[in-house]
Design an enzyme around this catalytic site. Structure first.
Site, mmCIF file in Angstrom:
data_model
loop_
_atom_site.group_PDB
_atom_site.id
_atom_site.type_symbol
_atom_site.label_atom_id
_atom_site.label_comp_id
_atom_site.label_asym_id
_atom_site.label_seq_id
_atom_site.Cartn_x
_atom_site.Cartn_y
_atom_site.Cartn_z
ATOM 1 N N HIS A 113 9.298 19.253 11.294
ATOM 2 C CA HIS A 113 8.437 20.048 10.402
ATOM 3 C C HIS A 113 7.373 19.082 9.870
ATOM 4 C CE1 HIS A 113 8.459 23.920 7.815
ATOM 5 N NE2 HIS A 113 7.355 23.274 7.499
ATOM 6 N N ARG A 126 17.628 27.287 5.888
ATOM 7 C CA ARG A 126 16.844 26.609 6.914
ATOM 8 C C ARG A 126 16.188 25.392 6.264
ATOM 9 N NH1 ARG A 126 10.970 27.726 8.955
ATOM 10 N NH2 ARG A 126 10.941 26.043 10.477
ATOM 11 N N ASN A 185 7.354 32.968 11.846
ATOM 12 C CA ASN A 185 6.847 32.714 10.491
ATOM 13 C C ASN A 185 5.633 33.601 10.291
ATOM 14 O OD1 ASN A 185 8.709 30.671 10.678
ATOM 15 N ND2 ASN A 185 7.271 28.988 10.396
ATOM 16 N N TYR A 245 2.910 35.444 7.645
ATOM 17 C CA TYR A 245 2.346 35.495 6.294
ATOM 18 C C TYR A 245 1.245 36.535 6.161
ATOM 19 C CZ TYR A 245 5.006 31.360 5.147
ATOM 20 O OH TYR A 245 6.048 30.504 4.901
ATOM 21 N N GLU A 251 6.056 25.619 13.761
ATOM 22 C CA GLU A 251 4.635 25.942 13.824
ATOM 23 C C GLU A 251 3.807 24.901 14.588
ATOM 24 O OE1 GLU A 251 3.279 26.779 9.831
ATOM 25 O OE2 GLU A 251 4.809 28.289 9.513
ATOM 26 N N GLU A 298 10.284 32.339 8.295
ATOM 27 C CA GLU A 298 9.512 32.135 7.062
ATOM 28 C C GLU A 298 8.742 33.402 6.751
ATOM 29 O OE1 GLU A 298 6.775 28.833 6.777
ATOM 30 O OE2 GLU A 298 8.225 27.482 7.725
HETATM 31 O O1 IFM Z 1 4.644 25.617 3.260
HETATM 32 C C1 IFM Z 1 4.346 26.067 4.556
HETATM 33 C C2 IFM Z 1 5.449 25.678 5.518
HETATM 34 O O2 IFM Z 1 5.669 24.313 5.524
HETATM 35 C C3 IFM Z 1 5.065 26.097 6.913
HETATM 36 N N1 IFM Z 1 4.695 27.478 6.962
HETATM 37 C C4 IFM Z 1 3.755 27.960 5.993
HETATM 38 C C5 IFM Z 1 4.193 27.557 4.595
HETATM 39 C C6 IFM Z 1 3.166 28.073 3.563
HETATM 40 O O3 IFM Z 1 1.913 27.520 3.812
#
Ligand code: IFM
Length: 444
Positions: free
Chosen positions: A121, A77, A293, A295, A166, A350
């Site tokens: 992005h 990606r 995405n 985290y 995002e 992500e």
């Molecule tokens: O590096 C970023 C990415 O560009 C977008 N999502 C979160 C990642 C980590 O902060």
């Protein structure tokens, strides 16, 4: 299928984004983006770092693709730098910039790696920002024209398209919290920008489909977390369940149900955006897949009768100070599956973690923390699939250490280390671990 395995055909991949890895900021006709301007503004990015050179992926893409082939990934990606291909944002296409993506796609396909192309992005051409950028409703048309041009150029080989990465960051992190380019602090404008990102997504999908073919698939990559209670108490559970998760709520119900939930505007700093007739139908058009995405979750508790989001004193944290909790991913996947009535394929577009990565005496990076992070999140994904979630792939963020936005080069997300002086890439233990996962198609 053993209990640790993923379904046949599950796509394992790595992800990057143009401004974070490409470099070559002034080459072959590329023009300025809002991130070039922002990073060159003193005080905006840690240590004054910029993406001018980054990982020099623009020149080193062949070796980077070879590296991915060695890892055994099935997908890559990456994003297109809008000002590289349309220096003015609209109008004439820059053939030399276009040629880079042609070469990259061909190299990937030659290596048996499926390209997933993100069109936006965060590196908006400043030429468009100076015309109002995301605050100008015309952006939806500008974006669609650019999306159509890219589909015409690459759509014979690229099947999977992601309109925006995002949009919460494009709108709120950039226009309300001032942390990302263009660095404004205006909540009302942030809401209007959010609406324009959604409109750009909807119109962009139409444009991509019109320019594409029967195999074209298009979706969006949303950053989402999950609300979890701090304590195992009824009060905290209710607080977490009822709290608005802004990452989720501005975008998911809007795209899938076609309206903004009213409680978004309970917060007096926000007011409803200017919505024109027909907008919500465009925004709620069918997606072919959804990119997730993930985290970190957000913890909620009740203090003196007030609901608060708090740091978990017993939690495990990454170098971004983000709590590690794979349970959040598992629950998020189940929630999205329910929200979309399991009618929509999901991809984790992500997931990954930043750690200090102190090199051993021989220079090797034994990143046991990242290996453990990935293993637990892969396991959460596998559990969700077993519960019936239609998860089709998983892209680790990131292929290599790169420019981490306002943190510059101080945070390492790569499974491959980038030496920014020599541009040497070195596999960390997590890359070797991921290679085994790809080969086994299982959590190992
Ligand atoms: O590096 C970023 C990415 O560009 C977008 N999502 C979160 C990642 C980590 O902060």
């Amino acid at each position: 299928m053993s209990t640790d395995s993923f379904p046949d055909g599950f796509l394992w991949g790595t992800a990057t984004a143009a401004y974070q890895v490409e470099g070559a900021a002034h080459e072959d006709g590329r023009a300025e983006s809002i991130w070039d301007r922002f990073s060159h503004t003193p005080g905006k990015v840690k240590n004054g770092d910029t993406g001018d050179v980054a990982c020099d992926h623009y020149h080193l893409y062949k070796q980077d693709v070879a590296m991915m082939k060695q890892l055994g990934v099935g997908g890559y990606r990456f994003s297109v730098s809008w000002p590289r291909v349309f220096p003015q944002g609209v109008g004439f296409a820059n053939a030399r910039g276009m040629a880079f993506y042609d070469r990259l796609v061909d190299e990937l396909l030659g290596a048996g790696i499926r390209p997933f192309v993100t069109l936006y992005h965060w590196d908006l051409p400043t030429a468009l920002h100076d015309r109002g950028g995301w605050a100008n409703r015309d952006i939806a048309g500008w974006f669609s024209d650019y999306a159509a041009a890219m589909t015409k150029a690459l759509g014979d080989r690229v099947k999977d398209w992601i309109t925006l990465n995002e949009p919460w960051c494009t709108a709120f992190l950039s226009y309300e919290f001032g942390e990302h380019a263009p660095g404004l602090r205006n909540p009302a404008l942030a809401v209007q920008v959010a609406h324009h990102t959604l409109l750009a997504h909807g119109m962009g999908m139409q444009a991509i489909r019109a320019a594409g073919n029967m195999q074209t698939r298009v979706g969006i990559a949303l950053n989402a977390g999950y609300n979890l209670p701090l304590a195992d108490s009824e009060a905290d559970r209710v607080a977490a369940e009822n709290a608005v998760d802004p990452l989720y709520e501005w975008f998911v119900p809007t795209i899938f149900n076609g309206y903004y939930t009213e409680r978004l505007f309970d917060d007096s700093k926000y007011r409803s955006p200017d919505i024109r007739p027909g907008d919500m139908a465009v925004i709620a058009a069918r997606n072919d897949f959804l990119g997730v995405n993930y985290y970190t979750p957000t913890r909620y508790t009740v203090v003196d009768g007030q609901v608060r989001s708090v740091r978990n004193p017993n939690g495990e944290y990454t170098e971004m100070d983000w709590e590690v909790d794979p349970e959040g991913l598992y629950r998020l996947l189940l929630k999205l599956c329910a929200q979309t009535k399991n009618q929509l394929p999901l991809y984790i577009t992500e997931n990954g973690a930043a750690y200090p990565d102190i090199p051993a005496a021989d220079g090797a990076i034994h990143d046991a923390d990242r290996v453990s992070f990935l293993k637990r999140h892969f396991d959460a994904a596998r559990r969700a699939i077993r519960e019936g979630v239609d998860l089709r792939g998983y892209f680790v963020w990131s292929l290599m250490d790169n420019f981490e936005w306002a943190h510059g080069y101080t945070k390492n997300f790569g499974i491959v280390k980038t030496d920014y002086i020599t541009q040497r890439r070195v596999f960390k233990d997590s890359a070797l671990y991921f290679r085994n996962v790809c080969a086994a198609n299982a959590v190992v």
